[in-house]
Structures are given as C-alpha cells and as structure tokens.
Design an enzyme around this catalytic site. Structure first.
Site, short mmCIF file in Angstrom:
data_model
loop_
_atom_site.label_atom_id
_atom_site.label_comp_id
_atom_site.label_asym_id
_atom_site.label_seq_id
_atom_site.Cartn_x
_atom_site.Cartn_y
_atom_site.Cartn_z
N TYR A 91 81.85 35.11 43.67
CA TYR A 91 82.70 34.71 42.54
C TYR A 91 84.06 35.39 42.65
CZ TYR A 91 78.48 32.94 40.16
OH TYR A 91 77.36 32.25 39.80
N ARG A 94 84.06 39.32 40.77
CA ARG A 94 82.94 40.26 40.71
C ARG A 94 82.10 40.19 41.98
NH1 ARG A 94 82.55 35.72 38.01
NH2 ARG A 94 80.62 34.71 37.39
N CYS A 103 62.29 49.25 46.15
CA CYS A 103 61.94 48.90 44.77
C CYS A 103 60.68 49.67 44.39
CB CYS A 103 61.65 47.42 44.62
SG CYS A 103 63.06 46.40 45.06
N CYS A 107 58.02 42.59 44.05
CA CYS A 107 57.62 41.39 43.33
C CYS A 107 57.33 40.30 44.36
CB CYS A 107 58.74 40.91 42.41
SG CYS A 107 59.44 42.25 41.43
N ARG A 112 64.94 37.87 47.62
CA ARG A 112 65.60 38.60 48.71
C ARG A 112 64.57 39.26 49.63
NH1 ARG A 112 69.74 41.56 45.48
NH2 ARG A 112 70.74 39.57 45.02
N ASP A 270 64.00 30.32 42.51
CA ASP A 270 64.71 29.90 43.72
C ASP A 270 63.70 29.30 44.72
OD1 ASP A 270 67.17 30.88 42.85
OD2 ASP A 270 66.78 32.88 43.64
N ASP A 307 70.26 28.90 40.26
CA ASP A 307 71.18 29.51 41.22
C ASP A 307 71.25 28.51 42.37
OD1 ASP A 307 72.91 31.45 42.12
OD2 ASP A 307 71.50 33.10 41.75
N LYS A 314 75.47 30.28 39.76
CA LYS A 314 74.55 29.92 38.68
C LYS A 314 75.10 28.73 37.89
CE LYS A 314 73.21 34.73 38.44
NZ LYS A 314 74.17 35.25 39.44
C1 PLP Z 1 74.47 36.47 39.58
C2 PLP Z 1 75.52 36.92 40.45
C3 PLP Z 1 76.68 37.51 39.93
C4 PLP Z 1 76.87 37.73 38.43
O1 PLP Z 1 76.95 36.54 37.74
P1 PLP Z 1 77.24 36.54 36.17
O2 PLP Z 1 77.11 35.12 35.78
O3 PLP Z 1 78.61 37.10 36.00
O4 PLP Z 1 76.21 37.42 35.54
C5 PLP Z 1 77.66 37.89 40.79
N1 PLP Z 1 77.54 37.71 42.13
C6 PLP Z 1 76.44 37.15 42.67
C7 PLP Z 1 76.39 36.96 44.14
C8 PLP Z 1 75.40 36.73 41.85
O5 PLP Z 1 74.32 36.17 42.39
S1 SF4 Z 2 62.75 40.93 42.39
FE1 SF4 Z 2 62.96 41.75 44.49
S2 SF4 Z 2 64.70 43.15 44.37
FE2 SF4 Z 2 64.04 42.76 42.26
S3 SF4 Z 2 62.60 44.46 41.81
FE3 SF4 Z 2 61.39 42.73 42.54
S4 SF4 Z 2 61.17 43.07 44.76
FE4 SF4 Z 2 62.85 44.37 44.05
#
Ligand code: PLP
Ligand code: SF4
Length: 380
Positions: A91, A94, A103, A107, A112, A270, A307, A314
C-alpha cells in the site's frame, strides 16, 4: 525465565508428541511436521474440549494439509512486493514488517506457512534492513510489526525495534500484529506494557477466532494492553468447522467488545496451499455479516474482506442492501428485509464537478485552503 517462556518450552512440538499424545500414525506425523511446524503451548491446548472441536482444528495437524489442492504457497504475492526480506510494501503509506518467524502456536490455517517457523526466511539479520528501508521511504507513516508473532521476541529485542522505528520522524503509528492475547495471554506482562507505553501511538491487532478463546486470562491480557494505552482490534479468519456460523460469530464479537477489543476485520480464508479444508464459500461470510449488522452493536461489526489473490490488497464485501433505483430514488432494504426509499439527488453531470481548490499561502507562510465563502466571493 518468565512464565510465558516456560509454557512455550512445555509445548507439543514434534512428530513424536503427535504419536504419543494424539495417537497419530508415525509416518503421517512426520510428513505433517516436515511440511509446517507444530507447536501447541499448554495454555492453548487446555482450551480443547473434544477432538475435532474449533480449538482442535486450529492447532492440531490434519492429514488434509497434505492434499494436492493445487493452491499456491504465496497467494497474496507477498514475496513479489517485498523490497527487502523483512518488508512487504503493498500500500502507498504503510508496510508490513516481518520481525520473527516464530509463533507461540502454529495455526494450521496460516497463510504464511511458506515462511513462518522457518528462521532462514524471517530473522533478526533482516531487521536492520527493514528499518533502513522504512527510514529511506518518507511515504511510510504506518508500520505493522508481524511475522510470525512479534511478541515472540524478548522485551529487549522488541524495544530495540520500537526505538529504531521511533527514531524515524515520518513513522506516525506502529501496529503490533500479535496472536498472544489469544494463544498465550501470559505473554502480556506488566513489564511489557510498561515498555510499550514509551513508544505510543501503538495499536494492537490481535486474532481471536472463536468464543472459547475468550477466557479470563485472555480478557486480562487485552485489558492490560488497553490500560497501557493501546487501542486493541481483532482480525478473525472465517473457517469451516471453527466459526462458520452466525451465532458463533455473534457471540465472538460480543465477547471481544466485553474484553475491550474492537472487531476490525473478518477475513475470507485465503486460498493457500495446505489450508483448503478450512475454506467456506464467500456467501457464508455475507450471510454472517447480514446477521450481525443491525442485530447487535455497530461496534461489534468487522469489515468482511477478501485479501485479493495476486497482491491486490483487502477488498471489502457487503451483503446487498441496495435493491435498485426508481427514477431518482434509491431502493434499500434494512436488516429486517424491510424496504425503504431514499430520495437521492441527481448525479452531477460530467464536467460540472466543483473545481479542485488550490492551496494558497497565508501571511505566516502556512498553506491553507480557501473556505467555501471566500471562494464564492472571489469567483463571482
Ligand atoms: C493488511 C495489510 C496491511 C494493513 O492494511 P489495513 O487495511 O491498513 O489494516 C498493510 N500491508 C499489507 C501487506 C497487508 O497485508
Ligand atoms: S496465523 Fe500464522 S503467523 Fe499468525 S500466529 Fe498463526 S501461525 Fe503465526
């Protein structure tokens, strides 16, 4: 060693544990373990009520992870939007900053999986590169610490990162994306909260998916973060067998609010390799949103988002509230499916939009926009 670190050490974390404690076949346990790490700390394990329940599904490996589902490992194309290994810059203003691969619970639905738990892909040596990248990009005003879970770092390391980010003048806000309040609430200690306070504004986004996760321990952790001055939001993932039921979701959202956590996003799962068995049709999410809005506090309503595969970001989805148009009128339905008409205004014909105002200099040198009256006086 702090309590949370002691609990981590007692985690179920090997193929052998799966065989000994859950009766897995040895070969299956080993294949699952080599595909994606196993870690279930004793706190989260204690939330399981029966095999296959919503807690179990989220943490206990499943043979379906090995299915040839044809799905990509990186559906969100994060790796192609990654200028340095620790940053995802998708974006304009950010970035996601991946600070650790670890972690406190892995999960099974993690999007990822290709990186998380693998310290050759996310690790400390990339942190300085991340901070340097952010420092060189003045458009970045919001940094989201993620991973893995940034609260797996010690307070000392986390503070070094926060300090580094706070030395960059254009970084306005920092977000902590952490599952700890849900999966290992003992991690939220008075010492951590005291440290975090020094680096405000810090927003926390946590990750609860089921009402059974809203325990007294979790509530205490969320309250401590809120008391430390962090607005706490929640990102939930919609998953088959876990929370794909409007009543369960309603209960979760209400319980979160009672813990001072504001629902933020509800993600459509996803399409990530090895997680297909969690996916629901998009219509299920829309049905749930339809049964939240109007039926409970507006504060309890998250944005339902997909996403976008390929890195589009998103995209919010809403149930159909606009039924159609009748001349100028827009026909709507409310949460009870009653029909209402709103007298809309004609759209401005093309070319008749108000001109874009140019800022002009004030005497003290600061720029300021003309007020509506000033503009009118000047033009006519
Ligand atoms: C989700 C995400 C954000 C943050 O998105 P917001 O809509 O501002 O909460 C920023 N960068 C990446 C790569 C994301 O996946
Ligand atoms: S969703 Fe993936 S990155 Fe997030 S706490 Fe669970 S294992 Fe860790």
């Amino acid at each position: 060693m702090e309590l949370w670190q002691e609990l981590l050490r007692q985690s179920v974390d090997s193929a052998k544990d799966l065989v000994d404690r859950f009766g897995f076949n040895k070969e299956l346990a080993e294949r699952l373990n080599s595909l994606f790490h196993i870690r279930i700390n004793p706190y989260y394990l204690s939330l399981i009520r029966y095999p296959g329940d919503p807690i179990w599904l989220q943490c206990i490996p499943d043979a379906r992870e090995l299915e040839h589902d044809g799905l990509p490992e990186d559906p969100l194309a994060e790796d192609s939007q990654s200028p340095v290994p620790s940053i995802v810059h998708r974006y304009p203003d950010r970035v996601l900053f991946l600070t650790t691969s670890q972690c406190s619970m892995y999960c099974r639905f993690c999007t990822r999986k290709r990186k998380v738990g693998d310290s050759s892909k996310i690790n400390m040596k990339y942190i300085q590169d991340g901070i340097d990248y952010i420092a060189k990009h003045p458009e970045v005003r919001d940094v989201i610490l993620s991973g893995g879970d940034p609260l797996m770092l010690t307070d000392y390391l986390l503070e070094r990162i926060l300090k580094g980010l706070r030395s960059i003048p254009h970084v306005e806000i920092i977000r902590l994306g952490t599952k700890m309040p849900c999966v290992l609430p003992q991690r939220i200690t008075p010492k951590l909260c005291k440290m975090i306070r020094k680096y405000h504004p810090i927003y926390v986004n946590t990750h609860f998916n089921h009402p059974w996760e809203c325990t007294p321990e979790a509530k205490r952790a969320c309250e401590m973060l809120a008391d430390a001055g962090c607005p706490v939001g929640n990102q939930a993932v919609l998953m088959k067998g876990v929370n794909d039921d409007p009543d369960v979701m309603l209960e979760l959202m209400r319980k979160l609010l009672a813990m001072r956590v504001r629902p933020y996003y509800l993600y459509q799962a996803d399409a990530t390799k090895g997680t297909n068995y969690f996916r629901t049709p998009v219509s299920k999410g829309l049905e749930i949103m339809d049964k939240l809005r109007g039926h409970t506090s507006g504060l309890a309503i998250p944005y339902f988002v997909i996403d976008a595969p390929g890195g589009g970001g998103k995209i919010p989805l809403l149930p159909q509230y606009v039924i159609g148009r009748a001349g100028k009128n827009i026909i709507l339905r409310n949460y009870k499916y009653e029909i209402f008409t709103y007298p809309d205004l004609e759209e401005e014909p093309l070319g008749h939009h108000p001109p874009v105002e140019k800022p002009f200099k004030r005497k003290n040198g600061r720029s300021q926009r003309k007020s509506e009256t000033e503009k009118a006086n000047l033009e006519f």
